[in-house]
Design an enzyme around this catalytic site. Structure first.
Site, mmCIF file in Angstrom:
data_model
loop_
_atom_site.group_PDB
_atom_site.id
_atom_site.type_symbol
_atom_site.label_atom_id
_atom_site.label_comp_id
_atom_site.label_asym_id
_atom_site.label_seq_id
_atom_site.Cartn_x
_atom_site.Cartn_y
_atom_site.Cartn_z
ATOM 1 N N ASP A 1 -1.698 -18.199 -0.645
ATOM 2 C CA ASP A 1 -2.711 -18.910 -1.451
ATOM 3 C C ASP A 1 -3.258 -20.111 -0.675
ATOM 4 O OD1 ASP A 1 -0.145 -19.971 -1.667
ATOM 5 O OD2 ASP A 1 -0.314 -20.510 -3.784
ATOM 6 N N ASP B 1 -5.635 -7.633 4.175
ATOM 7 C CA ASP B 1 -6.840 -6.998 3.627
ATOM 8 C C ASP B 1 -7.738 -8.072 3.021
ATOM 9 O OD1 ASP B 1 -8.533 -4.871 2.734
ATOM 10 O OD2 ASP B 1 -7.695 -5.129 0.714
ATOM 11 N N LYS C 1 4.467 -15.153 1.110
ATOM 12 C CA LYS C 1 4.622 -15.789 -0.200
ATOM 13 C C LYS C 1 6.129 -15.965 -0.407
ATOM 14 C CE LYS C 1 2.902 -17.375 -4.078
ATOM 15 N NZ LYS C 1 2.032 -18.550 -4.191
ATOM 16 N N ASP D 1 -11.340 -10.019 4.886
ATOM 17 C CA ASP D 1 -12.670 -10.042 4.245
ATOM 18 C C ASP D 1 -13.159 -11.483 4.122
ATOM 19 O OD1 ASP D 1 -12.732 -7.256 3.834
ATOM 20 O OD2 ASP D 1 -13.670 -7.497 1.858
ATOM 21 N N TYR E 1 0.808 -1.218 0.000
ATOM 22 C CA TYR E 1 0.000 0.000 0.000
ATOM 23 C C TYR E 1 0.844 1.272 0.000
ATOM 24 C CZ TYR E 1 -4.565 -2.172 1.042
ATOM 25 O OH TYR E 1 -5.733 -2.879 0.994
#
Ligand code: IPM
Ligand code: MG
Length: 355
Positions: free
Chosen positions: A220, A244, A188, A248, A142
């Site tokens: 993932d 983020d 990752k 959700d 970000y």
């Protein structure tokens, strides 16, 4: 009488409606517990842009910094989508987080027993889920430089420094020590250099918390495991973008994104907000679920003000309300005895708090 100053940032869309209900509940718990709240409203997001030309006016930072905590609704909406990036509501929120230094975003996902049928997953998969995503909030993709845009190219950079990783890792381990003592760090590292450093530093920090069990998961796989068997998780430690997305995803375990609160904390003052957005499509209709914001107010009492008993009281009232079958529109199909409006829901919870 104890006196707390709360900055209220209602924002856009359903933000004002849900904040009003949280204030109702806060005033009710204050009367019950014998303290007093003084609120000061501040502007952010689209409404701030419309009124002042800036999605984050300076005054908002000043008001926040002289308060004990910030209670925040939501920002954004299609109306402002075409503005250049710096003027968009989201930019105001990102600058706000950065200015306040709230590097740790705590996003708990719990499943209320009364709502196990509301999840899109089977009750046997979600019942008893109790996890918290600890998301790094003011670094990573970000905020990384360089970033830019030309006509046919756009780029961002995922950067983390050792010290940024260290402080969020410490926060995750500290939280794990108050819970089931299990941390799963998400990265990752099979592809990204930034994730290799992330993993290295998390392992270093973990040596200071020998009681906590640490595992690592590629993002993932983590996204898949959250749906396959969410009960395996206690604390999920993530960078900004991964958190983020995963927060959700984890919100849907509980049945509605309208249920989940969050806390953003750093070394100065904390920001307490529902994890949902401004939902312009349902704004002004009195159908939004205020529970996420009311639960955020409870987190504010617990973490910012040290009023754990008052927080417990709110949490118990939310549970009782759901148990008795009161549901807002989003959960109307799930064992509702009575479907109520945003403001009725706030009043019922506030009423239980005062008893
Ligand atoms: C969140 C939101 C924000 C984010 C947006 C509105 C900038 O999605 O709080 O999760 O991406 O952090
Ligand atoms: Mg988000």
């Amino acid at each position: 009488m104890k006196h707390y100053k709360i900055a209220l940032i209602k924002g856009d869309g359903i933000g004002p409606e849900v904040i009003d209900e949280a204030v109702k509940v806060l005033d009710s718990v204050a009367a019950f517990a014998g303290f007093h709240f003084e609120y000061e409203e501040a502007l952010m997001g689209g409404i701030a842009y419309d009124i002042t030309g800036d999605p984050l006016p300076k005054e908002t930072i000043e008001i926040a910094l002289k308060s004990d905590a910030v209670l925040f609704g939501a920002i954004g909406g299609e109306k402002w989508d075409k503005l250049e990036r710096e003027l968009r509501p989201e930019s105001g929120l990102l600058r706000f987080r950065k200015e306040l230094g709230v590097y740790a975003n705590l996003r708990p996902a719990t499943v209320y027993d009364e709502l196990v049928n509301a999840s899109s997953l089977k009750p046997s998969v979600v019942s008893g889920v109790d996890l918290v995503v600890v998301r790094e909030l003011i670094g990573g993709l970000y905020f990384g430089e360089p970033k830019g845009r030309t006509d046919d190219k756009g780029w961002n950079t995922m950067v983390y420094t050792r010290s940024e990783i260290k402080r969020i890792a410490h926060k995750a381990f500290e939280i794990a020590m108050t819970r089931k003592k299990i941390v799963c760090s998400v990265d990752k590292a099979n592809v990204l250099e930034v994730s290799q450093l992330w993993r290295e530093v998390v392992i270093e920090v973990s040596s200071e918390y020998p009681e906590v069990e640490l595992s690592h998961m590629y993002v993932d796989n983590a996204a898949m495991q959250l749906i396959r068997n969410p009960k395996q998780f206690d604390v999920m430690l993530t960078g900004n973008i991964f958190g983020d997305i995963l927060s959700d995803e984890s919100s849907m375990l509980s049945g509605s994104i309208g249920l989940l609160p969050s806390a953003s904390i750093g070394s100065k003052i904390g920001v307490y907000e529902p994890i949902h957005g401004s939902a312009p499509d349902i704004a002004g209709q009195g159908i939004a679920n205020p529970i996420a914001t009311i639960a955020s107010a409870s987190m504010m009492l617990r973490y910012a003000l040290g009023e754990a008993k008052a927080a417990d009281k709110i949490d118990a009232s939310i549970k009782r309300t759901l148990k008795e079958g009161y549901r807002t529109h989003d959960l109307a199909q799930f064992d509702a005895k009575e479907v109520c409006s945003t403001s009725e829901m706030g009043s019922i919870i506030a009423n239980y708090v005062s008893k």
